[in-house]
Design a protein around this motif. Structure first.
Motif, PDB file in Angstrom:
ATOM      1  N   THR A 158      20.934 -28.193 -14.709  1.00 57.69           N
ATOM      2  CA  THR A 158      20.995 -28.734 -16.061  1.00 57.69           C
ATOM      3  C   THR A 158      21.963 -29.903 -16.063  1.00 57.69           C
ATOM      4  O   THR A 158      23.116 -29.757 -15.679  1.00 57.69           O
ATOM      5  N   ASP A 169      24.931 -21.843 -19.253  1.00 62.39           N
ATOM      6  CA  ASP A 169      24.199 -21.867 -17.985  1.00 62.39           C
ATOM      7  C   ASP A 169      25.184 -21.657 -16.837  1.00 62.39           C
ATOM      8  O   ASP A 169      26.149 -22.411 -16.678  1.00 62.39           O
ATOM      9  N   GLY A 180      24.029 -24.883 -22.081  1.00 62.62           N
ATOM     10  CA  GLY A 180      22.579 -24.794 -22.015  1.00 62.62           C
ATOM     11  C   GLY A 180      21.967 -24.702 -23.400  1.00 62.62           C
ATOM     12  O   GLY A 180      22.654 -24.505 -24.403  1.00 62.62           O
ATOM     13  N   ARG A 213      16.496 -16.134 -11.631  1.00 63.21           N
ATOM     14  CA  ARG A 213      17.326 -16.330 -12.812  1.00 63.21           C
ATOM     15  C   ARG A 213      17.572 -14.997 -13.484  1.00 63.21           C
ATOM     16  O   ARG A 213      16.650 -14.196 -13.649  1.00 63.21           O
ATOM     17  N   ARG A 237      21.579 -18.604 -12.714  1.00 57.67           N
ATOM     18  CA  ARG A 237      20.585 -19.049 -11.724  1.00 57.67           C
ATOM     19  C   ARG A 237      21.190 -18.962 -10.328  1.00 57.67           C
ATOM     20  O   ARG A 237      22.279 -19.487 -10.094  1.00 57.67           O
ATOM     21  N   TYR A 274      25.527 -21.217 -12.701  1.00 59.28           N
ATOM     22  CA  TYR A 274      24.859 -21.449 -11.423  1.00 59.28           C
ATOM     23  C   TYR A 274      25.669 -20.802 -10.299  1.00 59.28           C
ATOM     24  O   TYR A 274      26.882 -21.016 -10.189  1.00 59.28           O
ATOM     25  N   LYS A 334      22.584 -17.496 -19.014  1.00 60.17           N
ATOM     26  CA  LYS A 334      21.536 -17.588 -17.994  1.00 60.17           C
ATOM     27  C   LYS A 334      22.193 -17.882 -16.648  1.00 60.17           C
ATOM     28  O   LYS A 334      22.887 -18.882 -16.497  1.00 60.17           O
ATOM     29  N   SER A 358      15.045 -29.035 -15.152  1.00 61.63           N
ATOM     30  CA  SER A 358      15.833 -28.223 -16.085  1.00 61.63           C
ATOM     31  C   SER A 358      16.581 -29.136 -17.059  1.00 61.63           C
ATOM     32  O   SER A 358      17.322 -30.027 -16.638  1.00 61.63           O
TER      33      SER A 358
END
Length: 326
Positions: free
Chosen positions: A312, A28, A57, A123, A113, A30, A111, A272
């Motif tokens: 997350t 994940d 994630g 996303r 975001r 960000y 992923k 999340s």
């Protein structure tokens, strides 16, 4: 809610456990920033990036939750030899989480975001087709047999990316049953996987309806009794916990509703990863010998902490104890 003394006792037992997580691992990413102007090229916001952060994630976040609660953990999944896979392995290593890289041809799932002023703007997903993550049946047993035997419980974490297949679930279930291990699953109806006789499944409300083959009527109440009865008939799961968001958790055993636990969340910033927290803490509590209602109370408190964080996230024993004390 679970009492402070009960939570403390349970956390002490959890600290001695080893959990194996098998599933769709991902990284994940960000991108944090601000948007104060519109692009002259198109009617879209221009994001001025302040910083980038990375965390585990999917199934890797389940593993992170287990480690954060004090237990030891091993996670099996596709860690490709790419930048995302190397970064994900480093993150897990920093939390003393062992990894079992599974064979496959896909790239590590990433992923990204974009978060602007604490709100997710969009996303961006990078992943390969499901076939690129699946393990050949003949490679499963030598890869996972010893790991199943040496851990106290097995979590199957499905994000519908392709690693979990009917054959894999069947083989892991057989290995787990032979070794007397607890086996839990967070299913994704999209995959329509064949599983039976597990100790626990943890779908959310929408997933439970899909698994049961029930088309919800707009505005109609959740048909809890029918869903629980159908899921037990179809999958013969010993225990069922349906996460119901603001309505808490619905518990079922033997196809019958046994209890509904109101949500413990006091404030919600981001859901999340809350399902990962619930799955991890439920499995840990059951593996520590807690009955289902006590395990669900504990998981409810853990999820209540996590949804109060942005992005997350995980929770720690100290945070849970402080939370239930209030």
């Amino acid at each position: 809610m679970i009492s402070h003394s009960a939570a403390k006792s349970l956390l002490e037992k959890i600290a001695g456990l080893r959990i194996l997580v098998i599933g769709d691992v991902m990284l994940d990413h960000y991108v944090w920033g601000d948007a104060t102007r519109i692009s002259p090229e198109a009617p879209v916001p221009v994001v001025d990036i302040a910083r980038d952060t990375y965390t585990a994630g999917g199934a890797a976040n389940v593993a992170l939750n287990i480690a954060a609660l004090g237990a030891r953990c091993t996670v099996a999944g596709l860690f490709a030899d790419d930048e995302a896979g190397q970064r994900l392995a480093r993150i897990l290593g920093e939390h003393a989480i062992a990894t079992i890289p599974t064979p496959g041809t896909g790239s590590t799932i990433l992923k990204t975001r974009i978060v602007v002023q604490r709100q997710q703007l969009c996303r961006l997903d990078r992943e390969s087709p499901p076939s690129a993550y699946a393990i050949e049946p003949r490679k499963i047993v030598p890869l996972l047999a010893e790991a199943v035997r040496s851990h106290d419980a097995v979590i199957l974490s499905d994000y519908a990316k392709g690693l979990l297949t009917d054959q894999l679930i069947r083989i892991v279930t057989r290995l787990g049953r032979a070794a007397g291990k607890l086996i839990t699953l967070d299913p994704k109806p999209k995959r329509q996987l064949a599983f039976r006789d597990l100790d626990l499944i943890t779908p959310n409300r929408r997933e439970a309806l899909q698994l049961a083959g029930i088309e919800p009527e707009p505005g109609a109440p959740f048909p809890a009794e029918e869903v629980c009865a159908r899921l037990h008939k179809l999958y013969r799961t010993r225990n069922l916990v349906i996460t119901m968001s603001e309505d808490g958790m619905l518990l079922s055993s033997g196809g019958k509703i046994t209890r509904v636990i109101p949500t413990a969340a006091r404030e919600v910033f981001d859901v999340s990863g809350a399902g990962d927290t619930a799955l991890a803490s439920l499995t840990l509590a059951l593996a520590a010998g807690a009955p289902l209602p006590a395990a669900a109370e504990f998981a409810n408190a853990a999820a209540g902490v996590v949804v109060g964080k942005l992005g997350t996230a995980t929770t720690t024993p100290a945070e849970i104890l402080a939370y239930v004390k209030k």
